[in-house]
Every structure is written in C-alpha cells, then in structure tokens.
Design a protein around this motif. Structure first.
Motif, PDB file in Angstrom:
ATOM      1  N   GLY B  27       0.870  -1.185   0.000  1.00 32.07           N
ATOM      2  CA  GLY B  27       0.000   0.000   0.000  1.00 32.07           C
ATOM      3  C   GLY B  27       0.895   1.220   0.000  1.00 32.07           C
ATOM      4  N   TYR B  28       0.581   2.233  -0.798  1.00 30.77           N
ATOM      5  CA  TYR B  28       1.477   3.388  -0.878  1.00 30.77           C
ATOM      6  C   TYR B  28       0.702   4.686  -1.022  1.00 30.77           C
ATOM      7  CZ  TYR B  28       0.494   2.387  -5.755  1.00 30.77           C
ATOM      8  OH  TYR B  28      -0.155   2.120  -6.927  1.00 30.77           O
ATOM      9  N   LEU B  29       1.340   5.764  -0.618  1.00 32.23           N
ATOM     10  CA  LEU B  29       0.780   7.110  -0.770  1.00 32.23           C
ATOM     11  C   LEU B  29       1.698   7.887  -1.697  1.00 32.23           C
ATOM     12  CD1 LEU B  29      -0.070   7.894   2.948  1.00 32.23           C
ATOM     13  CD2 LEU B  29      -1.702   7.369   1.147  1.00 32.23           C
ATOM     14  N   PHE B  89      -3.727   7.397  -2.887  1.00 36.34           N
ATOM     15  CA  PHE B  89      -3.552   6.088  -2.246  1.00 36.34           C
ATOM     16  C   PHE B  89      -3.847   4.956  -3.226  1.00 36.34           C
ATOM     17  CE2 PHE B  89      -5.535   2.453  -0.044  1.00 36.34           C
ATOM     18  CZ  PHE B  89      -4.423   2.011   0.636  1.00 36.34           C
ATOM     19  N   ARG B 116       4.709   7.530   1.890  1.00 37.63           N
ATOM     20  CA  ARG B 116       4.848   6.382   2.778  1.00 37.63           C
ATOM     21  C   ARG B 116       4.414   5.141   2.049  1.00 37.63           C
ATOM     22  NH1 ARG B 116       2.409   7.802   8.741  1.00 37.63           N
ATOM     23  NH2 ARG B 116       3.900   9.450   9.196  1.00 37.63           N
ATOM     24  N   PHE B 117       4.900   3.990   2.487  1.00 37.71           N
ATOM     25  CA  PHE B 117       4.383   2.735   1.946  1.00 37.71           C
ATOM     26  C   PHE B 117       4.372   1.690   3.038  1.00 37.71           C
ATOM     27  CE2 PHE B 117       8.270   0.292   1.701  1.00 37.71           C
ATOM     28  CZ  PHE B 117       9.249   1.267   1.650  1.00 37.71           C
TER      29      PHE B 117
END
Lengths: 66, 171
Positions: B27-29, B89, B116-117
């Motif tokens: 999952g990443y932003l 996201f 972030r991830f």
C-alpha cells in the motif's frame, strides 16, 4: 454488539483498507474499542487491532480525533 | 501411467513455487504534487519495477486515488521538509520471493514520489468485503418492502371484488 461481527459476516481476513468496517470499532476519540465492548473473538480482535494500526500508518484512519 | 506421473510432477512444482514465493501487499501514498494525468504513468512504472526488477507476479491492484489524509504527514527530500494533507492512495497485491522483498523495500525507500508505503503479508483471495455486504443488506430490505406493499394491495382488491359482487347481486 454481543456477537462476533467478523464471523457473522463471514470475514476471514480483516483488511486494513476496509475503513468503513474498521471505523465501527473506534470510539469518539479514535481509540480502538476494548474486546469487552466489541464482542469480537480474541483471534479476530488481534487481527482487527493490527488492521487498524496499518490503516492509521497510511493515513486512512486517524490516530487521535480532537 | 505417464499422465499420472506428469500430474504428480506438476503438483510438486506448484508446491515448490509456493514455498519459494509469498503473497505480499504494497500500500502506498503518492505525493499530491503529481498532476492527475501523470498518475497512470507513475502507477505503471511502479508495477514494472515489481514485475521486471524484482520478478514479482501481480495478483490484483487498484489505481491510486486522491484522498485527504486523516492527519498531516512530513517527508524530507534532499533536506527540504514538506507537509502533506492529501495524497494518492493505491495498492498492489503480488507474489514475490522473501529475499526480493527486502530489495524492493530498499528501492521504495529512495523513491521521491512516495510519501509512505506499507508492505504486509496477505492472502491470495480478495479481502475487501464491504461493498458486497451493503448490497446484500439493501437487497433484503427491498424485498421486505415489496412484500408489505403486496399485502397492503390485496385487501383493497378483495373489497373491490366484494363491492362488484354486491352490485351484481343487487342487479
């Protein structure tokens, strides 16, 4: 909530992206509700806490609601 | 007999593959400063990195979507601190060797596009269930309302029929 929400809805893996479900288990301040209040089985409560913490890390859920 | 032997060999191969690779989810932003048109390109690059550079096998994924963050995040790129209140996201689910995943993490740490991830171990099956439940519960409610309306309609019909019969008898 007396019965286990997750086994009632046949959820085997609690996903951190399902914020709508996870929000049910937060109180007004954004804290995780206790095992006693949620009525979730111990196994699912452990999964639930880690899912909420993952969601918090990625900004999907708040750490604190002011 | 040959066929059976082949099958057995195939089974063994599958098992060995499973033992070597695990299912992970990333999952990443993404930084909100990327323009909306460039998002598919960044997303495609990320998938390429997973499949070609680290020999991953993509199972499922979702396009990055703009969202407001629950709290503001800080990221330091080349000694410049920047604060973010929104981000794109997205997530990818893939098969990968446990040794490769460490390398992938090192690679992503240096990516300037990612705020972030999160890499977690997960299962192959689809784990998002919200939409299904909402639809189901709505469907159940709808059927109930239909039943009630039917019940409400039938007695009126009976009365009308009775009146008609009365009228016929009177005649």
């Amino acid at each position: 909530m007396k019965q286990d929400y997750f086994s009632a809805n046949n959820i085997k893996y609690i996903d951190y992206k399902d914020t709508d479900i996870l929000k049910r288990f937060l109180n007004g301040n954004g804290k995780i509700m206790s095992h006693k209040r949620t009525g979730v089985t111990s196994k699912n409560q452990r999964q639930l806490t880690s899912a909420i913490k993952h969601a918090r890390f990625l900004g999907l859920l708040p750490f604190v609601v002011k | 007999m040959k066929l059976i032997q082949d099958m057995e060999i195939k089974d063994k191969n599958e098992i060995s593959e499973d033992a070597n690779s695990r299912v992970y989810e990333l999952g990443y932003l993404l930084v909100p400063t990327i323009a909306g048109e460039n998002i598919p390109a960044v997303y495609g690059d990320l998938k390429d990195v997973i499949t070609t550079n680290f020999k991953g096998e993509i199972i499922s994924d979702e396009m990055p979507k703009q969202m407001t963050l629950a709290y503001s995040m800080l990221k330091v790129v080349s000694n410049v601190r920047s604060k973010f209140d929104s981000a794109y996201f997205g997530w990818v689910k893939f098969n990968m060797d446990p040794e490769q995943i460490v390398e992938l993490k090192k690679h992503l740490d240096l990516d300037p596009n990612i705020i972030r991830f999160l890499i977690i171990k997960t299962v192959k099956e689809n784990t998002i269930a919200t939409k299904r439940f909402v639809e189901r519960s709505r469907g159940v409610k709808r059927t109930f309302t239909v039943k009630k309306s039917d019940e409400a309609l039938t007695p009126i019909d009976k009365e009308e029929v009775d009146k008609e019969i009365d009228a016929l008898i009177a005649n």
